[in-house]
Design an enzyme around this catalytic site. Structure first.
Site, PDB file in Angstrom:
ATOM      1  N   ASP A   1       1.145  -1.481   0.026  1.00 21.15           N
ATOM      2  CA  ASP A   1       0.625   0.330  -0.046  1.00 21.15           C
ATOM      3  C   ASP A   1       0.930   1.551  -0.329  1.00 21.15           C
ATOM      4  O   ASP A   1       1.973   1.060   0.811  1.00 21.15           O
ATOM      5  CB  ASP A   1      -0.606   0.156   1.225  1.00 21.15           C
ATOM      6  CG  ASP A   1      -1.933   1.540   0.901  1.00 21.15           C
ATOM      7  OD1 ASP A   1      -2.632   1.046   0.324  1.00 21.15           O
ATOM      8  OD2 ASP A   1      -1.659   2.398   1.684  1.00 21.15           O
TER       9      ASP A   1
ATOM     10  N   TYR B   1       3.340   9.707  -0.579  1.00 22.04           N
ATOM     11  CA  TYR B   1       4.303   8.872   0.227  1.00 22.04           C
ATOM     12  C   TYR B   1       6.279   9.251  -0.079  1.00 22.04           C
ATOM     13  O   TYR B   1       6.640   8.731   0.209  1.00 22.04           O
ATOM     14  CB  TYR B   1       4.478   7.336   0.726  1.00 22.04           C
ATOM     15  CG  TYR B   1       2.460   7.103   1.108  1.00 22.04           C
ATOM     16  CD1 TYR B   1       1.920   8.294   2.148  1.00 22.04           C
ATOM     17  CD2 TYR B   1       2.318   6.088   1.147  1.00 22.04           C
ATOM     18  CE1 TYR B   1       0.981   8.084   2.513  1.00 22.04           C
ATOM     19  CE2 TYR B   1       1.267   5.529   1.820  1.00 22.04           C
ATOM     20  CZ  TYR B   1       0.344   6.334   2.858  1.00 22.04           C
ATOM     21  OH  TYR B   1      -0.855   6.563   3.213  1.00 22.04           O
TER      22      TYR B   1
ATOM     23  N   LYS C   1      -2.405   6.162  -3.982  1.00 24.93           N
ATOM     24  CA  LYS C   1      -3.535   6.708  -4.190  1.00 24.93           C
ATOM     25  C   LYS C   1      -3.140   8.111  -4.751  1.00 24.93           C
ATOM     26  O   LYS C   1      -2.136   8.111  -5.121  1.00 24.93           O
ATOM     27  CB  LYS C   1      -3.525   7.195  -2.477  1.00 24.93           C
ATOM     28  CG  LYS C   1      -3.918   5.553  -1.815  1.00 24.93           C
ATOM     29  CD  LYS C   1      -3.874   6.028   0.183  1.00 24.93           C
ATOM     30  CE  LYS C   1      -3.732   4.914   0.636  1.00 24.93           C
ATOM     31  NZ  LYS C   1      -2.096   4.389   0.606  1.00 24.93           N
TER      32      LYS C   1
ATOM     33  N   HIS D   1      -7.463   9.989  -2.276  1.00 25.21           N
ATOM     34  CA  HIS D   1      -6.346   9.659  -0.860  1.00 25.21           C
ATOM     35  C   HIS D   1      -7.506  10.358   0.155  1.00 25.21           C
ATOM     36  O   HIS D   1      -8.150  10.246   1.327  1.00 25.21           O
ATOM     37  CB  HIS D   1      -5.289  10.550  -1.489  1.00 25.21           C
ATOM     38  CG  HIS D   1      -4.840   9.908  -0.333  1.00 25.21           C
ATOM     39  ND1 HIS D   1      -3.217   9.549  -0.556  1.00 25.21           N
ATOM     40  CD2 HIS D   1      -4.777   9.496   1.029  1.00 25.21           C
ATOM     41  CE1 HIS D   1      -2.752   8.923   0.972  1.00 25.21           C
ATOM     42  NE2 HIS D   1      -3.199   8.864   1.522  1.00 25.21           N
TER      43      HIS D   1
HETATM   44  N1  LIG Z   1      -5.087   6.707   3.342  1.00 23.36           N
HETATM   45  C1  LIG Z   1      -4.518   7.311   4.176  1.00 23.36           C
HETATM   46  O1  LIG Z   1      -4.572   8.306   4.699  1.00 23.36           O
HETATM   47  C2  LIG Z   1      -3.721   6.991   5.295  1.00 23.36           C
HETATM   48  C3  LIG Z   1      -2.765   5.721   5.073  1.00 23.36           C
HETATM   49  N2  LIG Z   1      -1.860   5.422   5.300  1.00 23.36           N
HETATM   50  C4  LIG Z   1      -1.476   3.337   5.345  1.00 23.36           C
HETATM   51  O2  LIG Z   1      -1.283   2.917   6.501  1.00 23.36           O
HETATM   52  C5  LIG Z   1      -0.666   2.310   6.210  1.00 23.36           C
HETATM   53  C6  LIG Z   1       0.250   2.404   8.560  1.00 23.36           C
HETATM   54  O3  LIG Z   1      -0.525   2.854   9.135  1.00 23.36           O
HETATM   55  P1  LIG Z   1       0.362   4.150   9.628  1.00 23.36           P
HETATM   56  O4  LIG Z   1       0.002   4.905   9.570  1.00 23.36           O
HETATM   57  O5  LIG Z   1       1.276   3.780   9.088  1.00 23.36           O
HETATM   58  O6  LIG Z   1       0.674   2.809  11.182  1.00 23.36           O
HETATM   59  P2  LIG Z   1       0.837   1.415  11.826  1.00 23.36           P
HETATM   60  O7  LIG Z   1      -0.386   1.029  12.884  1.00 23.36           O
HETATM   61  O8  LIG Z   1       0.122   0.431  10.644  1.00 23.36           O
HETATM   62  O9  LIG Z   1       2.206   2.027  12.655  1.00 23.36           O
HETATM   63  C7  LIG Z   1       3.020   1.748  11.843  1.00 23.36           C
HETATM   64  C8  LIG Z   1       4.285   1.890  13.317  1.00 23.36           C
HETATM   65  O10 LIG Z   1       4.181   0.759  14.184  1.00 23.36           O
HETATM   66  C9  LIG Z   1       5.850   0.483  14.340  1.00 23.36           C
HETATM   67  N3  LIG Z   1       5.527  -0.933  14.534  1.00 23.36           N
HETATM   68  C10 LIG Z   1       4.876  -1.937  13.177  1.00 23.36           C
HETATM   69  N4  LIG Z   1       5.379  -3.366  13.393  1.00 23.36           N
HETATM   70  C11 LIG Z   1       5.553  -3.226  15.136  1.00 23.36           C
HETATM   71  C12 LIG Z   1       4.945  -3.922  16.507  1.00 23.36           C
HETATM   72  N5  LIG Z   1       4.951  -5.143  15.586  1.00 23.36           N
HETATM   73  N6  LIG Z   1       5.409  -3.527  16.890  1.00 23.36           N
HETATM   74  C13 LIG Z   1       5.733  -2.467  17.324  1.00 23.36           C
HETATM   75  N7  LIG Z   1       5.619  -1.596  16.967  1.00 23.36           N
HETATM   76  C14 LIG Z   1       5.047  -1.865  15.836  1.00 23.36           C
HETATM   77  C15 LIG Z   1       6.509   0.821  13.353  1.00 23.36           C
HETATM   78  O11 LIG Z   1       7.656   1.318  13.839  1.00 23.36           O
HETATM   79  P3  LIG Z   1       9.050   0.597  12.426  1.00 23.36           P
HETATM   80  O12 LIG Z   1       8.637   0.992  11.583  1.00 23.36           O
HETATM   81  O13 LIG Z   1       9.975   0.851  13.272  1.00 23.36           O
HETATM   82  O14 LIG Z   1       9.087  -0.791  12.929  1.00 23.36           O
HETATM   83  C16 LIG Z   1       5.582   2.670  13.216  1.00 23.36           C
HETATM   84  O15 LIG Z   1       6.038   3.322  13.877  1.00 23.36           O
HETATM   85  C17 LIG Z   1       0.807   3.080   6.111  1.00 23.36           C
HETATM   86  O16 LIG Z   1       1.662   3.183   5.478  1.00 23.36           O
HETATM   87  C18 LIG Z   1       0.190   3.865   5.030  1.00 23.36           C
HETATM   88  O17 LIG Z   1       0.199   2.855   3.791  1.00 23.36           O
HETATM   89  C19 LIG Z   1      -1.922   5.765   6.726  1.00 23.36           C
HETATM   90  C20 LIG Z   1      -2.502   6.686   7.345  1.00 23.36           C
HETATM   91  C21 LIG Z   1      -2.934   7.793   6.786  1.00 23.36           C
HETATM   92  O1  LIG Z   2      -0.608   9.108   5.055  1.00 23.80           O
HETATM   93  C1  LIG Z   2      -1.386   9.504   4.169  1.00 23.80           C
HETATM   94  O2  LIG Z   2      -2.090   8.437   3.611  1.00 23.80           O
HETATM   95  C2  LIG Z   2      -2.668  10.325   5.140  1.00 23.80           C
HETATM   96  O3  LIG Z   2      -3.383  10.484   3.923  1.00 23.80           O
HETATM   97  C3  LIG Z   2      -1.888  11.400   5.830  1.00 23.80           C
HETATM   98  O4  LIG Z   2      -1.326  10.953   7.112  1.00 23.80           O
HETATM   99  C4  LIG Z   2      -0.925  12.580   5.079  1.00 23.80           C
HETATM  100  O5  LIG Z   2      -0.079  11.911   4.451  1.00 23.80           O
HETATM  101  C5  LIG Z   2      -0.864  13.718   5.804  1.00 23.80           C
HETATM  102  O6  LIG Z   2       0.411  13.267   6.418  1.00 23.80           O
HETATM  103  C6  LIG Z   2      -1.121  14.308   6.292  1.00 23.80           C
HETATM  104  O7  LIG Z   2      -0.737  15.423   6.711  1.00 23.80           O
END
Ligand SMILES: NC(=O)C1=CN([C@@H]2O[C@H](COP(=O)(O)OP(=O)(O)OC[C@H]3O[C@@H](n4cnc5c(N)ncnc54)[C@H](OP(=O)(O)O)[C@@H]3O)[C@@H](O)[C@H]2O)C=CC1
Ligand SMILES: O=C(O)C(=O)[C@@H](O)[C@H](O)C(=O)CO
Length: 270
Positions: A44, A49, A74, A107
């Protein structure tokens, strides 16, 4: 990899690797390599990003048949407008080194979404995408797309975890058989020390992260946890060899407290 059937008949892997905040170089490339090694077949990403090039490179390097990998990207907000969405998709395809993505999402529900949706419908007809969907669309936004378009969105990607369930957005999605993907399913790693997760994890010989992700999956929600560490990518991938009992599901449900880790789709400004 377990899959979920979408309303267009496609099978989407129920686990993917999120790559927000993974850099556009070795960090994303290694994370994707380790994810494939651990059995993930779903990545994803998003234009915003700024790592689509690394994602494309990692997928090429893996030499997996393209049809074995589910790739989501996205359309960022400034491209969600008439005359820009098709070009933005083509730019993403070029960076990702692929002829098509499996899923493209609008998005955020900014003005211009209805016209952008119609451009995605044309891209679907032309085979540039296999599915089209939404991200952060709440009840009224979903209805606007249904009214404006001919294709029902396949997926709505929203923030979802034990502290934030967004029941109204899920109900509006369910009404149209739109699958839910959870973003920040691990609450960005900030609350995995919650005592209930530790207690449940101990009983199943699992980790708190696995319990939280399993709770999502058992609620029919697709998960895309992000990590750049091989041990965590492996850990987050081991979700399909255990099942939470109903009493544990209900106990986790009770943690809901409307807590967001990202912007509120009802009120955002970017
Ligand atoms: N559509 C949207 O608007 C959005 C989409 N997204 C998507 O969703 C994905 C996931 O969401 P995200 O916000 O990244 O958050 P997550 O809830 O996936 O958490 C990620 C964080 O948790 C840590 N982590 C991962 N696995 C573990 C574990 N097993 N134990 C402890 N800590 C852990 C990672 O650290 P480390 O990397 O250091 O291991 C990172 O800091 C994003 O990467 C993106 O692709 C995210 C936000 C908004
Ligand atoms: O991470 C995503 O997918 C988002 O939509 C948002 O968190 C975006 O990247 C952001 O940082 C908005 O301030």
């Amino acid at each position: 990899m377990k899959t979920q059937r979408l309303n267009n008949g496609l099978e989407m892997p129920r686990l993917g690797l999120g790559v927000w905040q993974s850099n556009n170089g070795q960090e994303a490339i290694y994370a994707i390599h380790w994810a494939f090694e651990a059995g993930y077949r779903h990545i994803d990403t998003a234009r915003i990003y700024k790592n689509e090039e690394a994602v494309g490179k990692a997928i090429k390097q893996a030499e997996l048949p393209r049809q074995d990998v589910w790739l989501t990207t996205k359309i960022w907000n400034d491209d969600i407008r008439e005359g820009r969405t098709t070009a933005a998709l083509e730019e993403s395809l070029r960076r990702l080194q692929t002829d098509y993505v499996d899923l493209i999402l609008l998005h955020w529900p900014v003005d211009g979404k209805a016209a952008a949706w119609q451009e995605l419908e044309r891209a679907l007809e032309q085979g540039k995408v296999r599915s089209i969907g939404l991200s952060n669309f709440m009840e009224a936004d979903i209805e606007e797309i249904i009214a404006a378009g001919n294709v029902v969105p396949a997926v709505n990607q929203i923030e979802y975890h034990p502290y934030l369930v967004q029941a109204e957005a899920i109900a509006a999605s369910d009404e149209h058989d739109i699958a839910i993907t959870a973003w920040s399913p691990l609450m960005q790693g900030k609350f995995l020390q919650e005592p209930l997760f530790a207690e449940i994890a101990k009983r199943y010989n699992k980790t708190p992260a696995q319990v939280v992700l399993r709770w999502c999956v058992q609620n029919d929600v697709i998960v895309i946890p992000k990590s750049v560490h091989q041990s965590r990518i492996n850990e987050n991938g081991q979700l399909f060899d255990f099942e939470l009992q109903e009493s544990d599901m209900v106990a986790i449900d009770q943690l809901e407290r409307g807590q967001r880790f990202g912007p509120d789709p009802h009120n955002f400004d970017f």
